[in-house]
Write an enzyme that holds these catalytic residues in place. Sequence first.
Site, PDB file in Angstrom:
ATOM      1  N   GLU A  27     -61.415   9.792  72.880  1.00  0.00           N
ATOM      2  CA  GLU A  27     -60.895  11.160  72.679  1.00  0.00           C
ATOM      3  C   GLU A  27     -61.429  12.090  73.779  1.00  0.00           C
ATOM      4  O   GLU A  27     -60.681  12.852  74.379  1.00  0.00           O
ATOM      5  CB  GLU A  27     -61.319  11.667  71.295  1.00  0.00           C
ATOM      6  CG  GLU A  27     -61.042  13.150  71.056  1.00  0.00           C
ATOM      7  CD  GLU A  27     -62.158  13.804  70.275  1.00  0.00           C
ATOM      8  OE1 GLU A  27     -62.558  13.307  69.216  1.00  0.00           O
ATOM      9  OE2 GLU A  27     -62.650  14.855  70.754  1.00  0.00           O
ATOM     10  N   HIS A  28     -62.730  12.010  74.035  1.00  0.00           N
ATOM     11  CA  HIS A  28     -63.314  12.847  75.101  1.00  0.00           C
ATOM     12  C   HIS A  28     -62.682  12.518  76.448  1.00  0.00           C
ATOM     13  O   HIS A  28     -62.336  13.403  77.228  1.00  0.00           O
ATOM     14  CB  HIS A  28     -64.823  12.607  75.184  1.00  0.00           C
ATOM     15  CG  HIS A  28     -65.606  13.437  74.227  1.00  0.00           C
ATOM     16  ND1 HIS A  28     -66.608  14.296  74.635  1.00  0.00           N
ATOM     17  CD2 HIS A  28     -65.557  13.549  72.888  1.00  0.00           C
ATOM     18  CE1 HIS A  28     -67.142  14.880  73.570  1.00  0.00           C
ATOM     19  NE2 HIS A  28     -66.527  14.444  72.512  1.00  0.00           N
ATOM     20  N   GLU A  74     -74.122  15.310  71.690  1.00  0.00           N
ATOM     21  CA  GLU A  74     -73.364  15.607  70.469  1.00  0.00           C
ATOM     22  C   GLU A  74     -73.941  14.811  69.295  1.00  0.00           C
ATOM     23  O   GLU A  74     -74.110  15.332  68.193  1.00  0.00           O
ATOM     24  CB  GLU A  74     -71.885  15.254  70.681  1.00  0.00           C
ATOM     25  CG  GLU A  74     -71.016  15.603  69.486  1.00  0.00           C
ATOM     26  CD  GLU A  74     -69.539  15.290  69.714  1.00  0.00           C
ATOM     27  OE1 GLU A  74     -69.177  14.846  70.820  1.00  0.00           O
ATOM     28  OE2 GLU A  74     -68.753  15.500  68.781  1.00  0.00           O
TER      29      GLU A  74
END
Lengths: 433, 433
Positions: B70-71, B142
């Site tokens: 996704e990143h 994160e």
Amino acid sequence: MRGMPRGKGNCMDQRTSIAPGVWLSRLDADKFCRQRIAISFLWPARRETATAEALLSMVMERSYAGCPDMTQLSKKLARLYGAQLDVDIQLRGANRQLTVAVTGIQDRFALDGENLSRAYAQLALGVAFTPVMNGDTLDPEAVAIEKGQLREQIESEINDKRLYCLRQARRRLLGDAPEGIERWGYLEELEDITAEDVTAAFRHMVRTACIEVVCAGADADAVRDAVLHTLQGVQRAPAAPVPFRAVPAAGPGRFAEPLPTVQGKLCLLFTAPHVATGQDLAAMRVAVALLGGTATSRLFQNVREKQSLCYYCAAGYAVTMGMMSIDSGVEHANAAAAEHAILKELEALRTGPITDQELAETKRALINQIAAVGDSMAAREAWWMNEILLGTLLTPDQVSAQIKAVAADDVRQALGQFTLAVTYSITQGGAAE
Amino acid sequence: MKIEANEAIRQATAFESCTLENGLKILVKPMPGFTGVHAVYGTRFGSIDRSFLLDGRRVDAPAGTAHFLEHKMFESEEGDAFTLYAKTGASANAYTSFDKTCYIFSATSRVDENLDILLGFVSKPYFTDATVQKEQGIIGQEIKMYDDSPEWRLMFAALQCLYSAHPVREDIAGSVESIARITPSVLYQCTDAFYRPENMALAVAGNVTMAQVLAAVERAGLPAVRNKGSVQRLQPAEPAAVAEPWREFTMSVAKPMLALAFKEVPPQGARAALKTALVCEMLAGLICGDMTPLYRRLYDEGAIAPDFSGEAMLLDGALNLVFGGETARPEYVRGLLLEEIARLHREGVDEELFTLCKNQTYGGMVADLEHVTDVAAGLISSYFRGWTPADELACLASITKQDMDEALAVMLDEARSATVIIRPAASGKEEQP
């Protein structure tokens, strides 16, 4: 406070004064699936009653005279198709704002033709003006139970480290200023708060607060009549809200708090001599967004993406006190480098070049966000309450026009006002400075 | 419940859809009166999709690969997607859950351009050793941020205790160690397997038309994209017993936190899954929701905070219910929860509470049809699960007290439960009731 202009893009259909210090606004909500009635009390904040006021909000949310039992109130809300009752208390600059809001589905979704809007209005008015009384005071048992819940609420602050760091920094900056009064009051005072104290806080609020009633989809005429009827027996002496003012410059102070955490937190607070208003506020919005408000901002792109010094790094402006905050989640070992990089980006924006492209893109992002305000009941109400407190009563379209007019020099000037006042960090170990 | 006869519901749940020859699903909900548009382009590829056969060859992706991808999808050879969105002013983001990855934007203007950007970058994967390495640093931070979140840690500890093999036990973002094993080659294998038209959907809601969306799909060349080769998902065998019945650890929290989790048998097929999801959601509310005697007792005793609740999770190969929240007396609360479940096993659910709970669930579903963001997200989420928002409402209407009692009879067995307690780092002594 002033009357409201009815310009293009105005999201409020009407805001009228219905009694001294009492306003009623109508919001068209036909396109939404839900409706909402919100009653906000606004009065100058006082340090000595802060804890009782926080407790008041919790006691009010629990029950009211028309439904004195907490569980029965939950059932009543469920019967209204899961309507939501919120009693929220917060600080708005040097003012207290307590809002009673009921949000529920529109009447057209009721499965048995019920008049839901009337029921929501009765509920909101009941909670706002007729709490459960035991003689002359609020129910002492309810107060005692909610004291326990308030204690938990205050103590749990540390669970969210990002918010905790920001609040600790603000405490260092604001000290005893009215803007620094604790939203949830003070733990050390809680034990001694009595039902009489909370009752006095309720009476003070109803007597002295300016009252803003916002009806989004609810029958505004019926609400107006009910509010006026309720206030008939009250000796009202509404006090004007305290205008937003800049917090005095302080510091610079550096604080570090060791906590057993995996990620460190860093929060920088900056003060300015004035609170930005009007076109200056538009410039400030652009400046802060350009610095750290979007995924293409200087802080996000340079400190996070290019230097990998943090996971998040965001700038915000508190219009209630003219303060800018930058907060960041950092590796403990990178905290000093992140702080240096953040200050370097701020300085680069203050004194260095700003490209036409980044300025235009930031303005576009803000205008896009503002244009979406009308698509959300919550955003529309928040926008309106903010404008009321600012005393500007500008519509989203009007603010968008101001943003379009912001130039690079305005951005430099806006950021040039700030002085670093507090640096607060959550560290991994060692002694607190 | 007369849901199907309600015209407002019929209109609110209606949407347009079409399927391209290659299997890509397009879902559009025009919403008159709204200014903004929210688009979600998603794939049925989440953190639990770890092992699969791609053209007969087994691939075992490290934990956190879907989120990592996704990143990385935001980057192309020309730069990142945020830079492209900056030119339109749209607000863009993405998220990864257990079973899907979604790329989103919200915009109030230049919708065609924004659709072009969204469909463009998600269709063009671009990974190099250098960009993968850079992302490992950012995602590592994160992960560390979530490591400080007690709610997050509590949930994953509960899942790890329940499951010994199912990938739901791994953090969605993986661990610092697992993401260090991700390579461009793994990422390309995952895009080949899951970023293929038949596994994806595009949902758009707000000020938009189907014709507009289809034109964007054409411009992006999506109808010409073929599903190459074959893909077969592999699920490890999961025993019925829990992996670890009891786990405790400490964190920097104010009060202990408790999770009491139950491992259940997942249903087969979309219809059964929908009914099971709704039954479990309501069961959680009937056991410790704010209308129940148990909640009231614990609240009045100060043993729980207002957010103490239960929730159900249903994924391919995994179904569970987890009750919990902050509590100063975790063992005491756990005991009462088990007692209440035992009582309900004996006596069945309360008829009045069941009806109210159903009402409440209906209101929640209506609320989810209001905002462009929720509508688009709801469309794609229900499509991926094999149903529609209207199916959800129809299924809710059909659920009876007997359904609840029958489900209860085979669920919530203490022998298939796990308990997790987080204690404050400084002390670990539980207060006695």
